[in-house]
Design a protein around this motif. Structure first.
Motif, short mmCIF file in Angstrom:
data_model
loop_
_atom_site.label_atom_id
_atom_site.label_comp_id
_atom_site.label_asym_id
_atom_site.label_seq_id
_atom_site.Cartn_x
_atom_site.Cartn_y
_atom_site.Cartn_z
N HIS A 108 0.85 -1.19 0.00
CA HIS A 108 0.00 0.00 0.00
C HIS A 108 0.88 1.24 0.00
O HIS A 108 1.78 1.35 0.84
N GLY B 200 1.66 5.36 0.39
CA GLY B 200 1.14 6.54 1.09
C GLY B 200 1.00 6.41 2.59
O GLY B 200 0.45 7.30 3.24
N VAL B 201 1.49 5.32 3.17
CA VAL B 201 1.34 5.15 4.61
C VAL B 201 2.14 6.21 5.37
O VAL B 201 1.65 6.83 6.32
N ALA C 39 3.13 9.14 4.31
CA ALA C 39 2.52 10.46 4.12
C ALA C 39 1.34 10.64 5.05
O ALA C 39 1.18 11.69 5.69
N GLU C 40 0.53 9.62 5.18
CA GLU C 40 -0.65 9.73 6.02
C GLU C 40 -0.27 9.88 7.50
O GLU C 40 -0.82 10.70 8.23
N MET C 41 0.72 9.11 7.90
CA MET C 41 1.16 9.20 9.30
C MET C 41 1.70 10.60 9.61
O MET C 41 1.34 11.22 10.61
N ALA D 262 1.17 13.46 8.03
CA ALA D 262 0.14 14.50 7.94
C ALA D 262 -0.75 14.47 9.19
O ALA D 262 -1.14 15.51 9.73
N THR D 263 -1.04 13.26 9.64
CA THR D 263 -1.88 13.12 10.84
C THR D 263 -1.20 13.75 12.05
O THR D 263 -1.84 14.44 12.85
N ASP E 182 -1.39 17.51 11.83
CA ASP E 182 -2.73 18.01 12.20
C ASP E 182 -2.90 18.08 13.71
O ASP E 182 -3.62 18.92 14.22
N VAL F 123 -2.57 8.70 15.60
CA VAL F 123 -2.19 7.76 14.55
C VAL F 123 -3.06 6.51 14.62
O VAL F 123 -3.51 5.98 13.60
N ALA G 180 -6.28 7.44 13.06
CA ALA G 180 -6.18 7.69 11.62
C ALA G 180 -6.15 6.38 10.83
O ALA G 180 -6.67 6.30 9.73
N PHE G 181 -5.54 5.36 11.39
CA PHE G 181 -5.47 4.09 10.67
C PHE G 181 -6.61 3.15 11.03
O PHE G 181 -6.58 1.96 10.70
#
Ligand code: ASP
Ligand code: MG
Length: 415
Positions: free
Chosen positions: A356, A358-359, A361-363, A365-366, A369, A400, A403-404
């Motif tokens: 997968h 983008g993991v 990036a997501e972590m 960005a979260t 925020d 985190v 978010a996941f």
């Protein structure tokens, strides 16, 4: 008839009534038609008590010989197996206790951290065939010459996994005081969920970043010999977590869990001359002092000078600084060492990360925020780790984890 290996840790046999509880559980397993081998640890606190006693009679600044240390520490498990066997017999069952030596566990001669060399489980099989329950001392073995050895702290897990492999057990259960492996430490994240299953590699990565349910060496051994095992509680009947080789469906869950480790420190050495040998000098000195380092990061040098950072346990920081002082002048003309404690590590782990995008990036960005500043970043194939200020670790873990999607009911396709 199926063979089942059950391991009970120190808290599970920590008091007489807990020993009776173990005796009942073992008898239940036998009544369900299994041949049962129970591997038992020393009663909670006992190994530490013995270590303290050794220090008292040896005196400050001296070390007892490791040979005698093993003779001493092995008594903790020997006490526990006799008591468990007695309890079972008193309930009308048929149990025998076996020390590591009697169970055929042969090790190398490296006292206090021996490796298992060979297992000849003839005696165990004989008792099982006879209708006995075999109660095995965890954490210990014997050398070929007959010296008593121990396998390193937490080594009863290894005894259980290795014995399960040696006797080709149908099931290996590691009983402990938690219900299994969670998506995160439930003391930090109350809605953390118990996992039905996890792969060996994921559990190893979670362990290396703070989730210490089992000795890592035992998990590595289990992986090598393909021993599936279940981690579950000895205090209730809830199903636990199955630890196994990975399968395709496991990859559909991107992140299996979040783990955190507090009490970390960061060291940055800047201005290191960019030529061969300097990293070796720095980490050679640290290794020689017996200090474990973890995340190591070096940037690509644009100016002929590089910065090297790493993390370590806060408790080792002062010693690391002392060790590194004389090395600094050897690795550049204007080298600067900066150290900071009050750091914690946060990792997300999952084999699904391989497939997968983008993991990371997501972590990141979260975390942004949530107003959490990321300090260092490292990754492996199935793990992303960041360091953050320790006072933000709970916020970071919670965000985190949310978010996941680890908290609520997510459907796992594995099985
Ligand atoms: N009793 C040993 C220890 O405390 C081994 C074990 O518990 O697994 O480390
Ligand atoms: Mg233990």
């Amino acid at each position: 008839m199926s063979i089942i290996v059950q391991k009970y840790g120190g808290t599970s046999v920590g008091r007489p009534e807990r020993i009776l509880n173990v005796a009942r559980r073992v008898l239940d397993a036998q009544a369900q038609g299994h041949q049962v081998v129970a591997v038992v640890s020393a009663m909670a606190g006992e190994t530490n008590r013995l270590i303290d006693l050794a220090a008292e009679v040896t005196g400050e600044g001296r070390q007892p010989t490791e040979r005698e240390m093993d003779v001493l520490l092995a008594t903790g498990e020997q006490t526990a197996i006799a008591l468990v066997a007695m309890a079972i017999n008193a309930m009308g069952g048929k149990a025998v206790s076996l020390t590591g030596a009697q169970a055929g566990i042969e090790t190398d001669g490296v006292h206090t951290r021996a490796r298992i060399a060979n297992i000849t489980p003839g005696e165990v099989h004989r008792y099982l065939k006879d209708g006995h329950i075999a109660i095995l001392a965890g954490f210990q073995g014997r050398t070929r010459e007959g010296r008593i050895t121990t396998l390193g702290r937490g080594g009863s897990d290894l005894t259980a996994i290795a014995m399960a492999a040696a006797i080709d057990a149908d099931l290996c259960q590691i009983f402990t005081d938690v219900d299994g492996i969670y998506t995160c430490d439930p003391r930090v994240i109350p809605e953390a969920r118990k996992l039905d299953e996890i792969s060996y590699d994921e559990l190893l990565e979670m362990a290396s970043s703070g989730t210490k349910v089992m000795q890592s060496r035992s998990v590595e051994f289990a992986k090598k010999f393909g021993v599936r095992f279940e981690v579950r509680s000895s205090l209730n009947d809830h199903p636990g977590t199955l630890v196994r080789e990975e399968n395709m469906s496991m990859e559909s869950v991107v992140i299996r869990g979040v783990s955190l480790e507090r009490d970390q420190a960061e060291v940055t050495i800047s201005g290191v001359a960019d030529h061969p040998g300097n990293a070796g000098k720095i980490f050679g000195a640290v290794a020689e002092a017996g200090i474990l380092v973890d995340m190591i990061v070096q940037n690509v040098s644009k100016t002929g000078l590089a910065d090297v950072s790493f993390t370590l346990n806060k408790a080792d920081l002062a010693r690391a600084e002392t060790t590194l002082k004389p090395v600094l002048a050897e690795v550049g003309d204007q080298v600067l060492l900066e150290a900071e404690d009050g750091i914690a590590k946060l990792s997300v782990v999952g084999i699904g990360m391989r497939s997968h995008a983008g993991v990371a990036a997501e972590m990141f960005a979260t975390l942004a925020d949530a107003g959490v500043n990321i300090r260092m970043i490292t990754t492996s194939e199935i793990k992303i780790t960041v360091t953050v200020s320790e006072d933000q670790i709970e916020t970071a873990a919670q965000t985190v984890h949310d978010a996941f999607g680890l908290g609520g009911e997510i459907t796992e396709t594995g099985g």
